[in-house]
Design a protein around this motif. Structure first.
Motif, PDB file in Angstrom:
ATOM      1  N   MET A   1      24.872  -0.859  65.398  1.00  0.00           N
ATOM      2  CA  MET A   1      26.150  -0.804  64.975  1.00  0.00           C
ATOM      3  C   MET A   1      26.541  -0.091  63.758  1.00  0.00           C
ATOM      4  N   LYS A   2      27.214   0.794  63.771  1.00  0.00           N
ATOM      5  CA  LYS A   2      27.865   1.426  62.596  1.00  0.00           C
ATOM      6  C   LYS A   2      28.724   0.549  62.009  1.00  0.00           C
ATOM      7  N   GLY A   3      29.066   0.797  60.792  1.00  0.00           N
ATOM      8  CA  GLY A   3      30.024  -0.143  60.072  1.00  0.00           C
ATOM      9  C   GLY A   3      29.907  -0.444  58.591  1.00  0.00           C
ATOM     10  N   ILE A   4      30.692  -1.087  57.903  1.00  0.00           N
ATOM     11  CA  ILE A   4      30.673  -1.260  56.649  1.00  0.00           C
ATOM     12  C   ILE A   4      30.646  -2.492  56.196  1.00  0.00           C
ATOM     13  N   ASP A   5      30.020  -3.253  55.340  1.00  0.00           N
ATOM     14  CA  ASP A   5      30.472  -4.579  54.986  1.00  0.00           C
ATOM     15  C   ASP A   5      31.705  -4.712  54.297  1.00  0.00           C
ATOM     16  N   VAL A   6      32.459  -5.814  54.325  1.00  0.00           N
ATOM     17  CA  VAL A   6      33.586  -6.154  53.688  1.00  0.00           C
ATOM     18  C   VAL A   6      33.585  -7.851  53.775  1.00  0.00           C
ATOM     19  N   ILE A   7      34.531  -8.174  52.964  1.00  0.00           N
ATOM     20  CA  ILE A   7      34.866  -9.709  52.610  1.00  0.00           C
ATOM     21  C   ILE A   7      36.041 -10.001  53.267  1.00  0.00           C
ATOM     22  N   TYR A   8      36.095 -11.159  54.089  1.00  0.00           N
ATOM     23  CA  TYR A   8      37.092 -11.514  54.966  1.00  0.00           C
ATOM     24  C   TYR A   8      36.915 -13.167  54.695  1.00  0.00           C
ATOM     25  N   LYS A   9      38.023 -13.698  54.280  1.00  0.00           N
ATOM     26  CA  LYS A   9      37.888 -15.490  54.014  1.00  0.00           C
ATOM     27  C   LYS A   9      36.607 -16.033  53.594  1.00  0.00           C
ATOM     28  N   GLN A  10      36.194 -15.137  52.580  1.00  0.00           N
ATOM     29  CA  GLN A  10      34.802 -15.547  51.876  1.00  0.00           C
ATOM     30  C   GLN A  10      33.800 -15.289  52.579  1.00  0.00           C
ATOM     31  N   HIS A  11      33.651 -14.587  53.328  1.00  0.00           N
ATOM     32  CA  HIS A  11      32.690 -14.201  54.219  1.00  0.00           C
ATOM     33  C   HIS A  11      32.323 -12.765  54.474  1.00  0.00           C
ATOM     34  N   ILE A  12      30.967 -12.246  54.403  1.00  0.00           N
ATOM     35  CA  ILE A  12      30.793 -10.845  54.507  1.00  0.00           C
ATOM     36  C   ILE A  12      30.654 -10.671  55.818  1.00  0.00           C
ATOM     37  N   LEU A  13      31.153  -9.969  56.558  1.00  0.00           N
ATOM     38  CA  LEU A  13      31.354  -9.466  57.788  1.00  0.00           C
ATOM     39  C   LEU A  13      31.101  -7.833  57.919  1.00  0.00           C
ATOM     40  N   THR A  14      30.959  -7.479  59.363  1.00  0.00           N
ATOM     41  CA  THR A  14      30.738  -5.853  59.285  1.00  0.00           C
ATOM     42  C   THR A  14      32.155  -5.380  59.819  1.00  0.00           C
ATOM     43  N   LEU A  15      32.519  -4.472  59.277  1.00  0.00           N
ATOM     44  CA  LEU A  15      34.082  -3.652  59.723  1.00  0.00           C
ATOM     45  C   LEU A  15      33.334  -2.600  60.558  1.00  0.00           C
ATOM     46  N   THR A  16      33.769  -2.619  61.879  1.00  0.00           N
ATOM     47  CA  THR A  16      33.178  -1.556  62.822  1.00  0.00           C
ATOM     48  C   THR A  16      34.125  -1.433  63.983  1.00  0.00           C
ATOM     49  N   ARG A  17      34.041  -0.577  65.151  1.00  0.00           N
ATOM     50  CA  ARG A  17      34.738  -0.321  66.157  1.00  0.00           C
ATOM     51  C   ARG A  17      33.764  -1.198  67.323  1.00  0.00           C
ATOM     52  N   PHE A  18      34.530  -1.901  68.091  1.00  0.00           N
ATOM     53  CA  PHE A  18      33.988  -2.535  69.418  1.00  0.00           C
ATOM     54  C   PHE A  18      33.495  -1.519  70.183  1.00  0.00           C
ATOM     55  N   TRP A  19      32.236  -1.803  70.780  1.00  0.00           N
ATOM     56  CA  TRP A  19      31.606  -0.787  71.480  1.00  0.00           C
ATOM     57  C   TRP A  19      32.462  -0.291  72.917  1.00  0.00           C
ATOM     58  N   SER A  20      33.241  -1.431  73.485  1.00  0.00           N
ATOM     59  CA  SER A  20      33.660  -1.159  74.886  1.00  0.00           C
ATOM     60  C   SER A  20      34.932  -0.496  74.825  1.00  0.00           C
ATOM     61  N   ASP A  21      35.865  -0.733  73.700  1.00  0.00           N
ATOM     62  CA  ASP A  21      37.131  -0.102  73.848  1.00  0.00           C
ATOM     63  C   ASP A  21      37.523   0.382  72.561  1.00  0.00           C
ATOM     64  N   ASN A  22      36.533   0.639  71.650  1.00  0.00           N
ATOM     65  CA  ASN A  22      36.822   1.344  70.303  1.00  0.00           C
ATOM     66  C   ASN A  22      37.956   0.614  69.382  1.00  0.00           C
ATOM     67  N   ARG A  23      37.999  -0.655  69.643  1.00  0.00           N
ATOM     68  CA  ARG A  23      38.945  -1.387  68.662  1.00  0.00           C
ATOM     69  C   ARG A  23      38.358  -1.642  67.470  1.00  0.00           C
ATOM     70  N   LEU A  24      39.112  -1.558  66.405  1.00  0.00           N
ATOM     71  CA  LEU A  24      38.539  -2.254  65.045  1.00  0.00           C
ATOM     72  C   LEU A  24      38.478  -3.484  64.982  1.00  0.00           C
ATOM     73  N   CYS A  25      37.168  -4.135  64.555  1.00  0.00           N
ATOM     74  CA  CYS A  25      36.998  -5.534  64.313  1.00  0.00           C
ATOM     75  C   CYS A  25      36.245  -5.729  63.196  1.00  0.00           C
ATOM     76  N   LEU A  26      36.141  -7.345  63.065  1.00  0.00           N
ATOM     77  CA  LEU A  26      35.113  -7.684  61.865  1.00  0.00           C
ATOM     78  C   LEU A  26      34.138  -8.402  62.952  1.00  0.00           C
ATOM     79  N   PHE A  27      32.579  -7.903  62.701  1.00  0.00           N
ATOM     80  CA  PHE A  27      31.779  -8.545  63.518  1.00  0.00           C
ATOM     81  C   PHE A  27      31.082  -9.506  62.353  1.00  0.00           C
TER      82      PHE A  27
END
Length: 79
Positions: A1-27
Protein backbone atom coordinates in the motif's frame (compact mmCIF):
# COMPACT_ATOMS: atom_id res chain seq x y z
CA UNK A 1 0.00 0.00 0.00
CA UNK A 2 1.42 3.37 -1.00
CA UNK A 3 0.78 6.24 1.31
CA UNK A 4 2.23 8.52 3.92
CA UNK A 5 2.06 8.37 7.68
CA UNK A 6 -0.03 11.10 9.28
CA UNK A 7 -1.36 11.89 12.73
CA UNK A 8 -5.12 11.94 13.32
CA UNK A 9 -6.74 11.93 16.77
CA UNK A 10 -3.31 11.21 18.30
CA UNK A 11 -2.85 8.06 16.19
CA UNK A 12 -0.40 7.43 13.36
CA UNK A 13 -2.40 6.24 10.35
CA UNK A 14 -1.53 5.80 6.68
CA UNK A 15 -3.03 8.38 4.32
CA UNK A 16 -3.59 6.54 1.06
CA UNK A 17 -6.12 5.80 -1.67
CA UNK A 18 -8.53 2.91 -1.22
CA UNK A 19 -7.79 0.19 -3.75
CA UNK A 20 -11.31 -0.39 -5.13
CA UNK A 21 -12.59 3.14 -5.73
CA UNK A 22 -9.53 5.40 -5.35
CA UNK A 23 -11.07 7.35 -2.43
CA UNK A 24 -8.63 9.05 -0.08
CA UNK A 25 -8.60 7.35 3.32
CA UNK A 26 -6.78 6.98 6.61
CA UNK A 27 -5.80 3.31 6.95
CA UNK A 28 -5.38 1.77 10.40
CA UNK A 29 -1.89 0.55 11.23
CA UNK A 30 -2.83 -1.59 14.25
CA UNK A 31 -5.92 -3.15 15.86
CA UNK A 32 -6.13 -0.60 18.69
CA UNK A 33 -7.12 2.04 16.11
CA UNK A 34 -10.41 0.45 15.03
CA UNK A 35 -12.25 2.41 17.72
CA UNK A 36 -11.37 5.81 16.26
CA UNK A 37 -14.61 7.59 15.30
CA UNK A 38 -15.71 6.90 11.69
CA UNK A 39 -13.30 3.96 11.32
CA UNK A 40 -14.96 1.19 9.31
CA UNK A 41 -14.14 -2.34 8.29
CA UNK A 42 -13.38 -2.41 4.55
CA UNK A 43 -11.76 -5.69 3.68
CA UNK A 44 -11.71 -9.41 3.69
CA UNK A 45 -8.87 -9.54 6.20
CA UNK A 46 -9.43 -8.65 9.87
CA UNK A 47 -6.89 -5.82 9.76
CA UNK A 48 -8.46 -3.82 6.94
CA UNK A 49 -10.00 -0.77 8.55
CA UNK A 50 -10.01 2.84 7.39
CA UNK A 51 -11.64 6.23 7.66
CA UNK A 52 -12.71 7.68 4.32
CA UNK A 53 -11.71 11.33 4.08
CA UNK A 54 -14.98 12.26 2.36
CA UNK A 55 -16.82 11.09 5.52
CA UNK A 56 -14.99 13.67 7.66
CA UNK A 57 -16.17 17.18 8.41
CA UNK A 58 -13.94 20.12 7.49
CA UNK A 59 -12.97 20.45 11.16
CA UNK A 60 -12.01 16.77 11.31
CA UNK A 61 -9.97 17.07 8.10
CA UNK A 62 -8.12 20.00 9.69
CA UNK A 63 -6.99 17.63 12.49
CA UNK A 64 -4.87 15.59 10.05
CA UNK A 65 -1.21 16.50 10.50
CA UNK A 66 2.11 15.27 9.21
CA UNK A 67 4.31 13.27 11.57
CA UNK A 68 6.01 16.50 12.66
CA UNK A 69 2.67 17.87 13.88
CA UNK A 70 2.18 20.37 11.03
CA UNK A 71 -1.19 20.75 9.36
CA UNK A 72 -1.33 19.37 5.85
CA UNK A 73 -3.41 20.34 2.85
CA UNK A 74 -5.22 17.31 1.48
CA UNK A 75 -5.53 19.03 -1.91
CA UNK A 76 -1.75 19.14 -2.21
CA UNK A 77 -1.20 15.46 -1.38
CA UNK A 78 0.03 13.57 -4.42
CA UNK A 79 -1.26 10.16 -3.44
Amino acid sequence: MKGIDVIYKQHILTLTRFWSDNRLCLFAKNPSQINIPKMEFVGGYPNEWCIFIDNLTEDEKAEIKDTNGRHISLQEIGI
